[in-house]
Design an enzyme around this catalytic site. Sequence first.
Site, PDB file in Angstrom:
ATOM      1  N   CYS A  50      -5.274  -1.596  -4.439  1.00  0.00           N
ATOM      2  CA  CYS A  50      -6.147  -0.788  -5.284  1.00  0.00           C
ATOM      3  C   CYS A  50      -7.342  -0.293  -4.463  1.00  0.00           C
ATOM      4  O   CYS A  50      -7.877  -1.017  -3.623  1.00  0.00           O
ATOM      5  CB  CYS A  50      -6.690  -1.519  -6.502  1.00  0.00           C
ATOM      6  SG  CYS A  50      -5.423  -2.164  -7.571  1.00  0.00           S
ATOM      7  N   ARG A 103      -4.169   2.365  -0.279  1.00  0.00           N
ATOM      8  CA  ARG A 103      -4.378   0.999  -0.774  1.00  0.00           C
ATOM      9  C   ARG A 103      -3.542   0.680  -2.016  1.00  0.00           C
ATOM     10  O   ARG A 103      -3.420  -0.476  -2.418  1.00  0.00           O
ATOM     11  CB  ARG A 103      -5.857   0.789  -1.111  1.00  0.00           C
ATOM     12  CG  ARG A 103      -6.786   0.971   0.056  1.00  0.00           C
ATOM     13  CD  ARG A 103      -8.209   0.777  -0.386  1.00  0.00           C
ATOM     14  NE  ARG A 103      -8.424  -0.571  -0.879  1.00  0.00           N
ATOM     15  CZ  ARG A 103      -8.709  -1.618  -0.120  1.00  0.00           C
ATOM     16  NH1 ARG A 103      -8.838  -1.457   1.183  1.00  0.00           N
ATOM     17  NH2 ARG A 103      -8.880  -2.806  -0.633  1.00  0.00           N
ATOM     18  N   TRP A 144      -2.552  -0.426  -7.436  1.00  0.00           N
ATOM     19  CA  TRP A 144      -1.336  -1.127  -7.025  1.00  0.00           C
ATOM     20  C   TRP A 144      -1.179  -2.236  -8.055  1.00  0.00           C
ATOM     21  O   TRP A 144      -1.949  -3.191  -8.086  1.00  0.00           O
ATOM     22  CB  TRP A 144      -1.512  -1.696  -5.615  1.00  0.00           C
ATOM     23  CG  TRP A 144      -0.261  -2.328  -5.066  1.00  0.00           C
ATOM     24  CD1 TRP A 144       0.754  -1.707  -4.401  1.00  0.00           C
ATOM     25  CD2 TRP A 144       0.095  -3.713  -5.125  1.00  0.00           C
ATOM     26  NE1 TRP A 144       1.720  -2.625  -4.060  1.00  0.00           N
ATOM     27  CE2 TRP A 144       1.343  -3.857  -4.477  1.00  0.00           C
ATOM     28  CE3 TRP A 144      -0.515  -4.858  -5.670  1.00  0.00           C
ATOM     29  CZ2 TRP A 144       1.984  -5.082  -4.356  1.00  0.00           C
ATOM     30  CZ3 TRP A 144       0.144  -6.080  -5.542  1.00  0.00           C
ATOM     31  CH2 TRP A 144       1.378  -6.181  -4.887  1.00  0.00           C
ATOM     32  N   ASN A 192     -10.507  -3.987  -8.309  1.00  0.00           N
ATOM     33  CA  ASN A 192      -9.526  -4.317  -7.284  1.00  0.00           C
ATOM     34  C   ASN A 192      -9.532  -5.840  -7.152  1.00  0.00           C
ATOM     35  O   ASN A 192     -10.550  -6.413  -6.769  1.00  0.00           O
ATOM     36  CB  ASN A 192      -9.939  -3.660  -5.956  1.00  0.00           C
ATOM     37  CG  ASN A 192      -9.136  -4.166  -4.774  1.00  0.00           C
ATOM     38  OD1 ASN A 192      -7.975  -4.553  -4.914  1.00  0.00           O
ATOM     39  ND2 ASN A 192      -9.739  -4.160  -3.604  1.00  0.00           N
ATOM     40  N   GLY A 193      -8.430  -6.478  -7.491  1.00  0.00           N
ATOM     41  CA  GLY A 193      -8.373  -7.942  -7.408  1.00  0.00           C
ATOM     42  C   GLY A 193      -7.601  -8.491  -8.593  1.00  0.00           C
ATOM     43  O   GLY A 193      -6.847  -7.768  -9.255  1.00  0.00           O
ATOM     44  N   GLU A 248       9.538  -6.999  14.447  1.00  0.00           N
ATOM     45  CA  GLU A 248       8.684  -5.874  14.080  1.00  0.00           C
ATOM     46  C   GLU A 248       9.530  -4.622  13.816  1.00  0.00           C
ATOM     47  O   GLU A 248       9.283  -3.883  12.858  1.00  0.00           O
ATOM     48  CB  GLU A 248       7.667  -5.626  15.208  1.00  0.00           C
ATOM     49  CG  GLU A 248       6.762  -4.426  15.037  1.00  0.00           C
ATOM     50  CD  GLU A 248       5.796  -4.529  13.853  1.00  0.00           C
ATOM     51  OE1 GLU A 248       5.752  -5.572  13.183  1.00  0.00           O
ATOM     52  OE2 GLU A 248       5.106  -3.533  13.597  1.00  0.00           O
ATOM     53  N   LYS A 289       9.519  -2.683  10.346  1.00  0.00           N
ATOM     54  CA  LYS A 289       9.168  -1.258  10.262  1.00  0.00           C
ATOM     55  C   LYS A 289      10.263  -0.505   9.514  1.00  0.00           C
ATOM     56  O   LYS A 289       9.994   0.281   8.613  1.00  0.00           O
ATOM     57  CB  LYS A 289       9.050  -0.623  11.642  1.00  0.00           C
ATOM     58  CG  LYS A 289       7.828  -0.709  12.476  1.00  0.00           C
ATOM     59  CD  LYS A 289       6.522  -0.346  11.922  1.00  0.00           C
ATOM     60  CE  LYS A 289       5.978  -1.415  11.036  1.00  0.00           C
ATOM     61  NZ  LYS A 289       4.760  -2.049  11.413  1.00  0.00           N
ATOM     62  N   GLU A 335      10.554  -1.479   5.688  1.00  0.00           N
ATOM     63  CA  GLU A 335       9.441  -1.155   4.784  1.00  0.00           C
ATOM     64  C   GLU A 335       9.316   0.337   4.514  1.00  0.00           C
ATOM     65  O   GLU A 335       8.856   0.734   3.454  1.00  0.00           O
ATOM     66  CB  GLU A 335       8.112  -1.747   5.269  1.00  0.00           C
ATOM     67  CG  GLU A 335       7.535  -1.135   6.501  1.00  0.00           C
ATOM     68  CD  GLU A 335       6.229  -1.799   6.931  1.00  0.00           C
ATOM     69  OE1 GLU A 335       5.474  -2.280   6.088  1.00  0.00           O
ATOM     70  OE2 GLU A 335       5.970  -1.823   8.142  1.00  0.00           O
ATOM     71  N   HIS A 357      25.113 -17.398  15.420  1.00  0.00           N
ATOM     72  CA  HIS A 357      25.079 -18.554  14.505  1.00  0.00           C
ATOM     73  C   HIS A 357      25.026 -18.119  13.044  1.00  0.00           C
ATOM     74  O   HIS A 357      24.575 -18.862  12.193  1.00  0.00           O
ATOM     75  CB  HIS A 357      23.882 -19.453  14.840  1.00  0.00           C
ATOM     76  CG  HIS A 357      23.966 -20.030  16.214  1.00  0.00           C
ATOM     77  ND1 HIS A 357      24.830 -21.042  16.553  1.00  0.00           N
ATOM     78  CD2 HIS A 357      23.325 -19.687  17.369  1.00  0.00           C
ATOM     79  CE1 HIS A 357      24.712 -21.322  17.841  1.00  0.00           C
ATOM     80  NE2 HIS A 357      23.798 -20.505  18.355  1.00  0.00           N
ATOM     81  N   LYS A 412      -1.567  -0.887   1.708  1.00  0.00           N
ATOM     82  CA  LYS A 412      -1.992  -1.180   3.083  1.00  0.00           C
ATOM     83  C   LYS A 412      -2.582  -2.581   3.252  1.00  0.00           C
ATOM     84  O   LYS A 412      -2.223  -3.296   4.164  1.00  0.00           O
ATOM     85  CB  LYS A 412      -3.000  -0.118   3.515  1.00  0.00           C
ATOM     86  CG  LYS A 412      -3.516  -0.277   4.919  1.00  0.00           C
ATOM     87  CD  LYS A 412      -2.499   0.196   5.924  1.00  0.00           C
ATOM     88  CE  LYS A 412      -2.961  -0.010   7.352  1.00  0.00           C
ATOM     89  NZ  LYS A 412      -1.807  -0.052   8.251  1.00  0.00           N
TER      90      LYS A 412
HETATM   91  C1  F6R Z   1       3.581  -3.900   8.242  1.00  0.00           C
HETATM   92  C2  F6R Z   1       2.222  -4.147   7.868  1.00  0.00           C
HETATM   93  C3  F6R Z   1       1.898  -5.439   7.202  1.00  0.00           C
HETATM   94  C4  F6R Z   1       0.552  -5.973   7.699  1.00  0.00           C
HETATM   95  C5  F6R Z   1       0.170  -7.236   6.923  1.00  0.00           C
HETATM   96  C6  F6R Z   1      -1.136  -7.822   7.417  1.00  0.00           C
HETATM   97  O1  F6R Z   1       3.740  -2.644   8.829  1.00  0.00           O
HETATM   98  O2  F6R Z   1       1.364  -3.320   8.038  1.00  0.00           O
HETATM   99  O3  F6R Z   1       2.904  -6.372   7.402  1.00  0.00           O
HETATM  100  O4  F6R Z   1       0.654  -6.242   9.064  1.00  0.00           O
HETATM  101  O5  F6R Z   1       0.053  -6.938   5.561  1.00  0.00           O
HETATM  102  O6  F6R Z   1      -2.176  -6.907   7.276  1.00  0.00           O
HETATM  103  P1  F6R Z   1      -3.547  -7.134   8.024  1.00  0.00           P
HETATM  104  O7  F6R Z   1      -3.291  -6.973   9.485  1.00  0.00           O
HETATM  105  O8  F6R Z   1      -4.468  -6.078   7.490  1.00  0.00           O
HETATM  106  O9  F6R Z   1      -3.990  -8.517   7.689  1.00  0.00           O
END
Ligand code: F6R
Length: 617
Positions: free
Chosen positions: A2, A27, A74, A100-101, A490, A494, A497, A513, A612
């Site tokens: 949010c 967000r 969100w 937000n929360g 990673e 990527k 997501e 395995h 984010k």
């Molecule tokens: C994936 C991604 C998330 C963040 C995770 C931690 O692309 O962006 O997995 O890495 O939510 O976020 P931060 O680094 O802001 O604590």
Amino acid sequence: MCGIVGYVGKQKAASIILEGLKRLEYRGYDSAGLCVLQGGRLDVAKKAGRVDVLVKEAAKHHFNGSTGIGHTRWATHGGVTDANAHPHVSSDGKFALIHNGVIENYSGMKKFLIGKGYTFQSETDTEALCNLIAYHYAKEPVVKNGGSRFLESVRKSLRHVEGTYGIAVLCLDCPDEIVAARKASPLVLGVGDQEYIVASDASAIVSHTQSVVYLKDGELVHLTPRTFSITTLDQADVSPVVDKITWTITDADLNGYSHFMEKEIFEQPLALENTMRGRFSEDGSTAQFGGLNLNAAEFRQIDRFLFCACGSAWHACLVAEHLIETFARVPVEVDYASEFRYRNAPLDRNTLCWVISQSGETIDTLAAMREAKRKGHRVLALNNVVGSTIAREADGGIYQHVGPEIGVASTKAFTSQLLLGAMIALYIARMRDMSFSDGAQYVQALKGAPDLVRTALKQAPQIKEIAKRYAKHADFLFLGRLSLFPIALEGALKLKEISYIHAEGYPAAEMKHGPIALITENCPSVFLVPKGDVFNKIVSSMQEIKARKGPIIAIVTEGCELPPGVADDVITIPDCHPAVLPIVATIPVQLLSYYITLERGCDVDKPRNLAKSVTVE
Ligand code: F6R
């Protein structure tokens, strides 16, 4: 999760709020809303959908008041509906609130308020807080010592809240005032010339003013067009510290790119330069950091490190583990922040904790840090967002300096974390057994990383073509070993997501395995294949996949000779120092995910269900 924004000043609030919401949309983006105090009423427009939907809705309202609040959501409590979108208005029509929360004790609050005759329109936790403020306001018409009745009813209500909040509130009786407050959700105040903007982060503020106050947990700010004051939940006065934002609005614009993710992938050489700038010793043999608040002798006493983080930042921790153990020979443990906070892990006296978080607001990482501190451990943080909660609460730390990262999928912040992990490994190694000349060589290698990343980025057109051929598949494996195993994780993260393709990352040899059962001609594997000790072992794993008709994309370092027929597609990256390899190897997996996602027509920057920064549990 949010984004919230509030404006009070001399301009029309609605356009400033809508612009701010667009900037904060990363967000959360399932619904959005706006409330402007005008014509003696709280005029609300809110809709399920993106901010663009709200912009259309807002056009019907003729907003022209100069005090307002807005929200991009969100969802946590209650589905994605117009009614659940914020702002919420108290049932007596006096207060509008954005949040937000999570208000964890909202159901008890709601029951109590229903008993007092308040009614509810939504399924959200937020509406309970809004009505609670109205209740306290109605109950206490006179405030002692001439204080603000509006402010005091918000303060009183917040004392009853269990959970987290960044809120901004309007009161019908106080037409040009906003009260905002925070606990574990970020809130920044932009200080303009007779105008103030309060927002979840500086991106909603920076086009209006560079002067900001980062509010702390338990603080409330009371805004009027002429002045602001900050106090605590206990009514103590707070002297504000006004900081300057060091980036400009163009850093948060697309600047000709189609997506923020694309922009941020291609910005990586510059981001890496900014991360390392001024951080090598004069003799060129080690790294140096200004903000660790720990001298070299104290650092020398540490005999174990614990790293905690979430998501991509957790992958960065795994690479740091590999490099610290390899070069400094100090044991490292890596934990998911969300697990560490609850598992009561035994930590010995000489363990130093690190947390890594781009946003500096991730609730699990914040909670892990607080738990380690409660146990008396010193915690250092790697963060990108200046003034974020984790950065402020840590005992010391290092800023990434990569500028705002807006694409939901982390790219430039991730490689910057890899770089800092490599620099920390060097710093520790040089205090122990690494020689001056090895240190100098390591430093030169790190300094060369931006150019190597530029070279790797030149593969983009080829990777785009490869992506077209593979975009139809529903499952992928990403396989790597040692320092490239976290890059395989990673790559899988990527891809899943942003493209919604199911993908898994595995150590290449572990594949036999279990995951090998998935292999068919419809399940491609992306192998990370560097030169070195395990090259032949990785090739054997590739042969095992080929024998089962699995398509293979191989990401190889220059000079690697793969046996004929073992890979269907080959992407070459420059050969490099082991400390730089994970950074360079990340580039093709980012590009592959990006181009596959484009091919599938998904929303790269705003993938479904995500946001984010995850500021709720
Ligand atoms: C994936 C991604 C998330 C963040 C995770 C931690 O692309 O962006 O997995 O890495 O939510 O976020 P931060 O680094 O802001 O604590």
